[in-house]
Enzyme design. Structure first.
Site, PDB file in Angstrom:
ATOM      1  CB  THR A 163      -0.873  -0.008   1.280  1.00 57.25           C
ATOM      2  OG1 THR A 163      -1.653  -1.202   1.280  1.00 57.25           O
ATOM      3  CG2 THR A 163      -1.815   1.188   1.341  1.00 57.25           C
ATOM      4  CB  THR A 194       6.483   3.985  -3.240  1.00 55.49           C
ATOM      5  OG1 THR A 194       6.713   5.097  -2.377  1.00 55.49           O
ATOM      6  CG2 THR A 194       7.737   3.732  -4.061  1.00 55.49           C
ATOM      7  CG  ASP A 200       4.254  -2.747   1.142  1.00 57.03           C
ATOM      8  OD1 ASP A 200       3.878  -1.634   0.734  1.00 57.03           O
ATOM      9  OD2 ASP A 200       3.824  -3.256   2.197  1.00 57.03           O
ATOM     10  N   GLY A 201       6.054  -0.636  -0.281  1.00 56.59           N
ATOM     11  CA  GLY A 201       6.878   0.509   0.088  1.00 56.59           C
ATOM     12  C   GLY A 201       7.246   0.428   1.561  1.00 56.59           C
ATOM     13  CB  ALA A 202       9.453   0.770   3.802  1.00 49.57           C
ATOM     14  CG  ASP A 203       5.941   4.557   6.542  1.00 51.64           C
ATOM     15  OD1 ASP A 203       5.478   5.300   5.670  1.00 51.64           O
ATOM     16  OD2 ASP A 203       5.298   3.620   7.046  1.00 51.64           O
ATOM     17  N   GLY A 250       3.474   1.280   7.928  1.00 52.59           N
ATOM     18  CA  GLY A 250       2.166   1.470   8.547  1.00 52.59           C
ATOM     19  C   GLY A 250       1.711   2.907   8.648  1.00 52.59           C
ATOM     20  N   GLY A 271       0.662   4.440   6.367  1.00 55.17           N
ATOM     21  CA  GLY A 271      -0.524   4.468   5.502  1.00 55.17           C
ATOM     22  C   GLY A 271      -1.664   3.637   6.098  1.00 55.17           C
ATOM     23  CD  GLU A 282       1.446  -2.028   4.260  1.00 59.69           C
ATOM     24  OE1 GLU A 282       1.178  -1.193   3.408  1.00 59.69           O
ATOM     25  OE2 GLU A 282       2.051  -1.756   5.313  1.00 59.69           O
TER      26      GLU A 282
HETATM   27  C1  5RP Z   1       1.285   1.709   4.444  1.00 57.41           C
HETATM   28  C2  5RP Z   1       2.749   1.620   4.343  1.00 57.41           C
HETATM   29  C3  5RP Z   1       3.392   2.245   3.165  1.00 57.41           C
HETATM   30  O1  5RP Z   1       4.125   1.273   2.476  1.00 57.41           O
HETATM   31  C4  5RP Z   1       4.304   3.322   3.621  1.00 57.41           C
HETATM   32  O2  5RP Z   1       3.523   4.234   4.373  1.00 57.41           O
HETATM   33  C5  5RP Z   1       4.996   4.035   2.464  1.00 57.41           C
HETATM   34  O3  5RP Z   1       4.078   4.824   1.791  1.00 57.41           O
HETATM   35  P1  5RP Z   1       4.513   5.805   0.628  1.00 57.41           P
HETATM   36  O4  5RP Z   1       5.042   4.950  -0.485  1.00 57.41           O
HETATM   37  O5  5RP Z   1       3.248   6.532   0.265  1.00 57.41           O
HETATM   38  O6  5RP Z   1       5.568   6.729   1.175  1.00 57.41           O
HETATM   39  O7  5RP Z   1       3.427   1.059   5.177  1.00 57.41           O
HETATM   40  O8  5RP Z   1       0.778   1.114   5.604  1.00 57.41           O
END
Ligand code: 5RP
Length: 239
Positions: free
Chosen positions: A32, A35, A85-88, A99, A101, A107
């Protein structure tokens, strides 16, 4: 590649590097975030015709809008071939916070049960220590929130139930947990913190993704990217 942002560079870089692997995967999980959205936009053709599992409603909607059918979690014992997946926040040893998002539980389930995990991030997500840029999201059984929050406060953490996203009141995830942001500051021993939080009844899952990455594609300015390889530590035993 023409001009693109670091997150676009990560998405395109993942497609370029892992095109064969994605093509060969029968069951693919999709995370989610913005990215991931970039990735769906460049990889939708490749994803069509696969059994695609989605980590959240927003990703399911994005996938369907691009003609990719989403399937429900398999009833029979079947692993996920690939998860993206993406990450923060990401550290040099491949540990992550996810998380922000609000989809960390969906995830983490898909990432744990996937054979290969690829994460895609812009270089702004790289940190020396997890928790340097923002709070650690966790998912909590809503009824237990008052007790969990007391416990977190007695452990020295400020915990705030996340609100917003057009709704009055706390943010409830697609899997019906409450998203709570725990203000940890820079985390010295993420494994210990993970164990401490998971010991609290009512905490369903945390946004600490430790040892879960096989690859992290880091997008940079000028459409460049770098692929980092890690030794995965956390995966299902039957894989
Ligand atoms: C959602 C997540 C997303 O992967 C994380 O927030 C990265 O989001 P973005 O690509 O919009 O920066 O963990 O729960």
């Amino acid at each position: 590649m023409d001009n693109c942002s670091p997150k676009e560079a990560a998405a395109r870089g993942a497609l370029e590097t892992f095109k064969d692997l994605i093509s060969r995967s029968l069951v693919a999980g999709v995370g989610t975030g913005t990215t991931v959205k970039e990735f769906i936009s460049v990889a939708s053709e490749l994803l069509r015709g696969k059994r695609v599992l989605s980590s959240s409603l927003s990703t399911s909607l994005e996938l369907s809008s691009r003609g990719v059918d989403v399937v429900s979690y398999p009833a029979e014992r079947r692993t996920v071939d690939l998860y993206i997946d993406g990450a923060d926040e990401v550290t040099a040893d491949g540990h992550m916070i996810k998380g922000r998002g609000g989809a960390l539980l969906g995830e983490k389930i898909l990432a744990y049960f996937s054979r290969v995990n690829i994460f895609i991030v812009g270089e702004d997500k790289l940190v020396g220590r997890l928790g340097s840029k923002g709070p650690l999201p966790i998912e909590v059984v809503p009824e237990a929130y008052p007790l969990v929050s007391e416990e977190l406060s007695s452990l020295g953490f400020k915990a705030v139930a996340r609100e917003g996203s057009g709704k009055v009141g706390p943010l409830i995830s697609d899997l019906r947990g409450m998203i709570v942001d725990v203000y940890t500051g820079p985390i010295e021993r993420p494994e210990d913190l993970e164990a401490t939080l998971k010991r609290i009844p009512g905490v369903v899952e945390t946004g600490l993704f430790l040892g879960m990455a096989d690859y992290i594609v880091v997008g940079k300015e000028g459409c460049n990217y770098e692929v980092l390889r890690f030794t995965r530590k956390t995966k299902a035993h039957f894989m």
